[in-house]
Design a protein around this motif. Structure first.
Motif, PDB file in Angstrom:
ATOM      1  N   SER A  51       0.821  -1.207   0.000  1.00 59.54           N
ATOM      2  CA  SER A  51       0.000   0.000   0.000  1.00 59.54           C
ATOM      3  C   SER A  51       0.857   1.260   0.000  1.00 59.54           C
ATOM      4  CB  SER A  51      -0.881  -0.019   1.249  1.00 59.54           C
ATOM      5  OG  SER A  51      -1.638   1.144   1.316  1.00 59.54           O
ATOM      6  N   GLY A  99      -7.806   5.150   1.675  1.00 60.13           N
ATOM      7  CA  GLY A  99      -9.000   4.305   1.734  1.00 60.13           C
ATOM      8  C   GLY A  99      -9.767   4.432   3.030  1.00 60.13           C
ATOM      9  N   ASN A 185      -8.159  -9.211   0.982  1.00 62.32           N
ATOM     10  CA  ASN A 185      -6.835  -9.023   1.575  1.00 62.32           C
ATOM     11  C   ASN A 185      -6.646  -9.842   2.856  1.00 62.32           C
ATOM     12  OD1 ASN A 185      -4.361  -8.096   2.397  1.00 62.32           O
ATOM     13  ND2 ASN A 185      -5.016  -6.007   2.812  1.00 62.32           N
ATOM     14  N   ASP A 214     -15.290  -3.032  -1.684  1.00 63.67           N
ATOM     15  CA  ASP A 214     -14.017  -2.475  -1.217  1.00 63.67           C
ATOM     16  C   ASP A 214     -13.053  -2.809  -2.353  1.00 63.67           C
ATOM     17  OD1 ASP A 214     -11.442  -2.209  -0.216  1.00 63.67           O
ATOM     18  OD2 ASP A 214     -11.985  -2.815   1.806  1.00 63.67           O
ATOM     19  N   ARG A 217      -8.057  -3.631  -4.706  1.00 64.60           N
ATOM     20  CA  ARG A 217      -7.281  -4.455  -5.657  1.00 64.60           C
ATOM     21  C   ARG A 217      -8.200  -4.971  -6.771  1.00 64.60           C
ATOM     22  NH1 ARG A 217      -5.729  -5.022  -0.518  1.00 64.60           N
ATOM     23  NH2 ARG A 217      -3.594  -4.330  -0.056  1.00 64.60           N
ATOM     24  N   LYS A 256      -3.744   3.643  -3.117  1.00 63.23           N
ATOM     25  CA  LYS A 256      -2.374   3.252  -2.779  1.00 63.23           C
ATOM     26  C   LYS A 256      -2.078   1.812  -3.220  1.00 63.23           C
ATOM     27  CE  LYS A 256      -0.971   4.711   1.297  1.00 63.23           C
ATOM     28  NZ  LYS A 256      -0.984   4.905   2.775  1.00 63.23           N
TER      29      LYS A 256
END
Ligand SMILES: Cc1ncc(COP(=O)(O)O)c(C=O)c1O
Length: 457
Positions: A51, A99, A185, A214, A217, A256
């Motif tokens: 990140s 985020g 994640n 969310d 990625r 990020k």
């Protein structure tokens, strides 16, 4: 060609300071056995997070020079907004500095004391922001996720039956948002299938509950769908991304990750009234709605990165290079979450160190040893991160004890990864002598960042 090459050339380098084992033993003790407390320059390979640690391209650096730093209505804002709208498709775009700021604003507006927010697996800041607003964060990841050896391609999927049961029991009255983290994640970086996204969207909408992604990625998740889900072989990642977002009512995003930026994020929704309430908070905490805590140059870098991250040659290299590490570890007999996720390698610390019980933090102990062995920094994702109830202070073992080695985008080469593989193998060979840890000091929320530890005798 079997050899995976990095699809970029290196134009600028940053030296790495090489330390000795003796120095590292002293430094980790001074950091109270918490890798977050180390100085970055004392780390040889930094896999703490993917990140904000990516290498930006020459295009992104050039775009930064064009940053328009006007307070309101800057050109850079329109470039950023138009790119986000083109890929994500939502009607309202709210920039934030990262985020968690998007999460804080979203939950601040939508979550009350009796709110429940299900997710496949909440990331730590997502869970903490919900709990901070008095709500309850519920993880409903599919059963395959618990089996670190299963090679099911979409272990990030939501458990559909469990979600239906929760919705039937609690309804829209209590469930204020349903979320899906793509990719998952905290659950091993595993992907979510399009079929699952579609199903969760249907359940949410039938019950009148807003559905959010969310999206940190999203591009890696799109590439997994492209490579592994029948019917998407010929669909480019950008169209897969558009379809994923088309099922949702909004998203939170940390730029990020999948946009190569060092800072940034955003919150999206299709609901204009909700966006107005969110912008009111944004002005209080982040800044004017056309910059939201970011400089014009950051908005420019994100706009370039969001396009670059969807290039197939990059996404192929990204997924293959993570798989390279995971498959080598598996061949060495080292317990690792499979199949490989996109952004990180997850060691199964409970199976790596079966003699250390969860409340003596096998993941933290393993992360400490990887630093001592070779200066590799990584993070525990297990009982330290999730084992404490911030309201009661009670502790219980987390669902899993993992160690995450997150791979910064376009930063390390294959020889760095070979060094990491050697380090993990050396720790594996002396695993029987590794001891657990106990916490000597910890804050109420997000304790893993600042907790202090000592070794158990
Ligand atoms: C899935 C997920 N959600 C949210 C966040 C929070 O983003 P940020 O670190 O930009 O606040 C992260 C950060 O790692 C994440 O991985």
């Amino acid at each position: 060609m079997k050899t995976i090459i990095e699809p970029f050339r290196i134009k600028m380098v940053e030296p790495i300071k090489l330390t000795t084992r003796q120095e590292r033993e002293r430094m980790i003790e001074e950091a109270c056995y918490n890798p977050f407390q180390l100085r970055a320059e004392d780390v040889i390979i930094d896999l703490l997070t993917d990140s904000g640690t990516s290498a930006m391209s020459s295009e992104a650096w050039s775009a930064m020079m064009r940053g328009d730093e006007s307070y309101a209505g800057a050109r850079s804002w329109y470039r950023f907004r138009d790119t986000v709208t083109d890929i994500f498709g939502f009607k309202q775009v709210i920039p934030t500095h990262q985020g968690r700021a998007a999460e804080h604003i979203l939950f601040g507006v939508m979550v009350q004391a009796d709110s429940i927010v299900p997710n496949n697996t909440h990331f730590d800041t997502t869970r903490a922001n919900i709990e901070y607003c008095g709500g309850t964060a519920v993880d409903l990841v599919c059963s395959e996720a618990g089996d670190t050896e299963s090679d099911f391609a979409f272990k990030g999927n939501m458990d559909i039956a469990a979600l239906e049961k929760l919705v039937a029991a609690q309804g829209a009255e209590h469930i204020t948002i349903i979320m899906l983290t793509i990719s998952n994640n905290s659950g091993g970086g595993q992907a979510v299938s399009m079929a699952n996204i579609r199903e969760v969207s249907r359940i949410a909408h039938d019950a009148g509950i807003p559905f959010y992604l969310d999206a940190c990625r999203f591009a890696e998740n799109a590439q997994f769908i492209h490579r592994c889900e029948p019917g998407y072989e010929n669909t480019p990642p950008i169209d897969i991304a558009r379809e994923m977002f088309g099922y949702a009512d909004g998203c939170t995003m940390s730029a990020k990750k999948d946009s190569f930026a060092n800072i940034g994020g955003f919150l999206c929704t299709n609901d204009a009234d909700l966006a107005q309430r969110e912008r009111n908070i944004l002005i209080l905490t982040e800044g004017f709605p056309t910059y939201g805590g970011l400089a014009g140059r950051d908005l420019e870098a994100i706009a370039v990165g969001l396009r670059e991250v969807l290039e197939e040659s990059y996404l192929d290299y990204r997924l293959l290079s993570t798989r390279y590490v995971v498959e080598h570890l598996h061949d060495l007999g080292i317990p690792v979450v499979r199949p490989a996720g996109g952004h990180a390698v997850y060691l199964d610390a409970r199976r790596f160190l079966p003699h250390i019980e969860p409340l003596q933090y096998p993941g933290q102990a393993l992360a400490v040893e990887l630093y001592i062995e070779a200066g590799v920094r990584c993070v525990e994702i297990g009982t330290v991160m999730f084992g404490s109830n911030p309201h009661t202070g009670e502790e219980s073992p987390a669902h899993q004890d993992l160690v995450r080695l997150a791979i910064p985008r376009r930063v390390y080469t294959q020889s760095h990864m070979d060094y990491v593989l050697e380090a993990i193998n050396l720790v594996w060979e002396r695993r029987a002598e590794i001891r657990g840890l106990r916490i000597t000091e910890a804050p109420q929320f997000l304790r893993h960042f600042t907790a202090k530890f000592e070794r158990v005798e």
